[in-house]
Design a protein around this motif. Structure first.
Motif, short mmCIF file in Angstrom:
data_model
loop_
_atom_site.label_atom_id
_atom_site.label_comp_id
_atom_site.label_asym_id
_atom_site.label_seq_id
_atom_site.Cartn_x
_atom_site.Cartn_y
_atom_site.Cartn_z
N HIS A 106 12.68 18.58 -17.48
CA HIS A 106 13.63 18.28 -16.42
C HIS A 106 14.85 17.53 -16.97
O HIS A 106 14.69 16.47 -17.58
CB HIS A 106 12.99 17.40 -15.34
N PRO A 107 16.06 18.04 -16.74
CA PRO A 107 17.25 17.24 -17.08
C PRO A 107 17.25 15.90 -16.34
O PRO A 107 17.67 14.88 -16.89
CB PRO A 107 18.41 18.12 -16.62
N ARG A 108 16.76 15.93 -15.10
CA ARG A 108 16.59 14.70 -14.32
C ARG A 108 15.30 14.87 -13.51
O ARG A 108 15.21 15.76 -12.67
CB ARG A 108 17.78 14.46 -13.40
N ASP A 109 14.32 14.05 -13.79
CA ASP A 109 13.02 14.17 -13.14
C ASP A 109 13.20 14.03 -11.62
O ASP A 109 13.72 13.01 -11.14
CB ASP A 109 12.09 13.07 -13.67
N PRO A 110 12.77 15.03 -10.84
CA PRO A 110 12.98 14.97 -9.39
C PRO A 110 12.19 13.88 -8.69
O PRO A 110 12.43 13.59 -7.52
CB PRO A 110 12.54 16.36 -8.91
N ARG A 111 11.26 13.25 -9.40
CA ARG A 111 10.46 12.19 -8.80
C ARG A 111 11.11 10.81 -8.96
O ARG A 111 10.71 9.86 -8.28
CB ARG A 111 9.06 12.20 -9.43
N ARG A 112 12.09 10.72 -9.86
CA ARG A 112 12.71 9.43 -10.14
C ARG A 112 13.38 8.82 -8.93
O ARG A 112 13.09 7.68 -8.55
CB ARG A 112 13.74 9.58 -11.27
N ASP A 113 14.30 9.54 -8.32
CA ASP A 113 15.15 8.97 -7.28
C ASP A 113 14.36 8.52 -6.04
O ASP A 113 14.58 7.39 -5.56
CB ASP A 113 16.24 9.96 -6.88
N PRO A 114 13.44 9.34 -5.50
CA PRO A 114 12.72 8.85 -4.32
C PRO A 114 11.84 7.64 -4.62
O PRO A 114 11.71 6.74 -3.77
CB PRO A 114 11.88 10.06 -3.88
N LEU A 115 11.25 7.59 -5.81
CA LEU A 115 10.41 6.44 -6.14
C LEU A 115 11.26 5.17 -6.27
O LEU A 115 10.89 4.11 -5.74
CB LEU A 115 9.65 6.69 -7.44
N LEU A 116 12.39 5.27 -6.97
CA LEU A 116 13.22 4.08 -7.14
C LEU A 116 13.86 3.65 -5.82
O LEU A 116 14.09 2.45 -5.60
CB LEU A 116 14.29 4.31 -8.20
N ALA A 117 14.13 4.62 -4.94
CA ALA A 117 14.66 4.26 -3.62
C ALA A 117 13.63 3.44 -2.84
O ALA A 117 13.99 2.47 -2.14
CB ALA A 117 15.03 5.52 -2.84
N LEU A 118 12.37 3.78 -2.98
CA LEU A 118 11.31 3.01 -2.32
C LEU A 118 11.20 1.61 -2.91
O LEU A 118 10.94 0.64 -2.19
CB LEU A 118 9.98 3.74 -2.43
N VAL A 119 11.39 1.50 -4.22
CA VAL A 119 11.37 0.17 -4.84
C VAL A 119 12.55 -0.65 -4.34
O VAL A 119 12.41 -1.85 -4.05
CB VAL A 119 11.39 0.27 -6.38
N ALA A 178 0.83 -1.21 0.00
CA ALA A 178 0.00 0.00 0.00
C ALA A 178 0.86 1.26 0.00
O ALA A 178 0.55 2.24 -0.69
CB ALA A 178 -0.94 -0.01 1.21
N ALA A 179 1.94 1.25 0.76
CA ALA A 179 2.82 2.41 0.82
C ALA A 179 3.48 2.68 -0.53
O ALA A 179 3.62 3.84 -0.95
CB ALA A 179 3.89 2.21 1.90
N LEU A 180 3.86 1.61 -1.22
CA LEU A 180 4.49 1.77 -2.53
C LEU A 180 3.48 2.30 -3.55
O LEU A 180 3.80 3.20 -4.35
CB LEU A 180 5.06 0.42 -2.98
N LEU A 181 2.27 1.76 -3.53
CA LEU A 181 1.22 2.25 -4.43
C LEU A 181 0.92 3.71 -4.15
O LEU A 181 0.81 4.53 -5.07
CB LEU A 181 -0.04 1.40 -4.26
N GLU A 182 0.81 4.07 -2.89
CA GLU A 182 0.49 5.45 -2.54
C GLU A 182 1.60 6.40 -2.99
O GLU A 182 1.32 7.51 -3.46
CB GLU A 182 0.26 5.59 -1.04
N ALA A 183 2.84 5.99 -2.87
CA ALA A 183 3.96 6.84 -3.31
C ALA A 183 3.84 7.14 -4.80
O ALA A 183 4.07 8.28 -5.24
CB ALA A 183 5.28 6.16 -3.00
#
Length: 270
Positions: free
Chosen positions: A156-169, A58-63
């Motif tokens: 975005h040269p680097r999407d700011p949402r990429r890193d936190p999402l992949l860290a959660l994965v 659920a936490a991953l889906l919500e993120a």
């Protein structure tokens, strides 16, 4: 012989929900048992999957849902909703206007990326290394289109949402919540793009790619990656439509009236 009442009941029968006088059940669970105890992301999972997720799922889906809510008023879906809100159509129609713009070219890349990553995972399962599986899949996809869904961003040269999402994965892989295969596939595509574009502007994973990894790791079919994005972006669309409805102006074009010419050119103008 089946009565008309029973026939009508069978016609409308669904596993998603069931209502009777004094009773509402969602996937066979009384709604009163969900209210105040179950989060919205968990209920989304319940209605789509017929069971409740673990807390980590659920936490991953919500993120992923949080990450996709908004990307500024220039996004076509949000710009259209803001303009619609000033045309007298009502808030519901303004939101629907925005949602209806979420098609293949705006909003559909997550679904396409899940399909592409699935091809990479399949090639890897057949014996190819992750790098070779990525290159093979990329070549196949780029025979149809120069773009690879889920990678690169016009702004975005680097999407700011990429890193936190992949860290959660990464965390979810470490604790056994997901397998990590789709994450490996996405990182292999990203690495192949980086190698190919050495010295040029990089093309890292964007929000569509990062959320595609999450939706695929959680077991959602590709079409639901788009559906879940629609749910997510609807929040931003609603907020923008509501804000615009309170501005007291008519928003009928992409630029303010003040920057338009005093008079549009006529056919006989020199």
């Amino acid at each position: 012989m089946t009565s008309p009442h029973d026939e009508a009941a069978q016609w409308w029968a669904t596993a998603v929900s069931h209502i009777e006088p004094g009773s509402i059940e969602l996937r066979d669970r009384p709604v009163q048992e969900l209210i105040g105890r179950t989060g919205f992301a968990e209920v989304i999972w319940l209605l789509l999957r017929a069971d409740l997720p673990t807390s980590r799922q659920a936490a991953l889906l919500e993120a992923a849902l949080v990450a996709g809510v908004d990307h500024g008023p220039q996004a076509p879906s949000i710009a259209a909703a803001r303009m619609a809100a000033t045309c007298g159509v009502g808030l519901n129609n303004a939101v629907a206007t925005g949602v209806n713009l979420l098609g293949d070219a705006h909003g559909g890349a997550g679904q396409q990326c899940v399909d592409m990553l699935t091809d990479v995972v399949k090639a890897s399962s057949e014996g190819a290394s992750w790098g070779d599986a990525a290159l093979r899949t990329m070549a196949d996809w780029q025979r149809r289109s120069r773009y690879l869904p889920g990678f690169g961003h016009r702004f975005h040269p680097r999407d700011p949402r990429r890193d936190p999402l992949l860290a959660l994965v990464d965390q979810a892989v470490a604790d056994g919540t997901v397998s990590g295969d789709y994450l490996k596939a996405a990182l292999a595509v990203e690495a192949a793009l980086e190698h190919r574009r050495a010295g040029a502007r990089p093309v890292p994973m964007n929000i569509d790619g990062a959320t595609a990894v999450i939706y695929a790791e959680l077991g959602f079919p590709a079409p639901l990656a788009r559906g879940l994005f629609v749910l997510s972006r609807s929040v931003g669309i609603l907020a923008h439509a509501w804000e615009e409805s309170g501005q007291g102006r008519r928003n009928k074009g992409p630029v303010p009236r003040s920057v338009l010419p005093a008079r549009l050119p006529q056919p006989d103008d020199a």
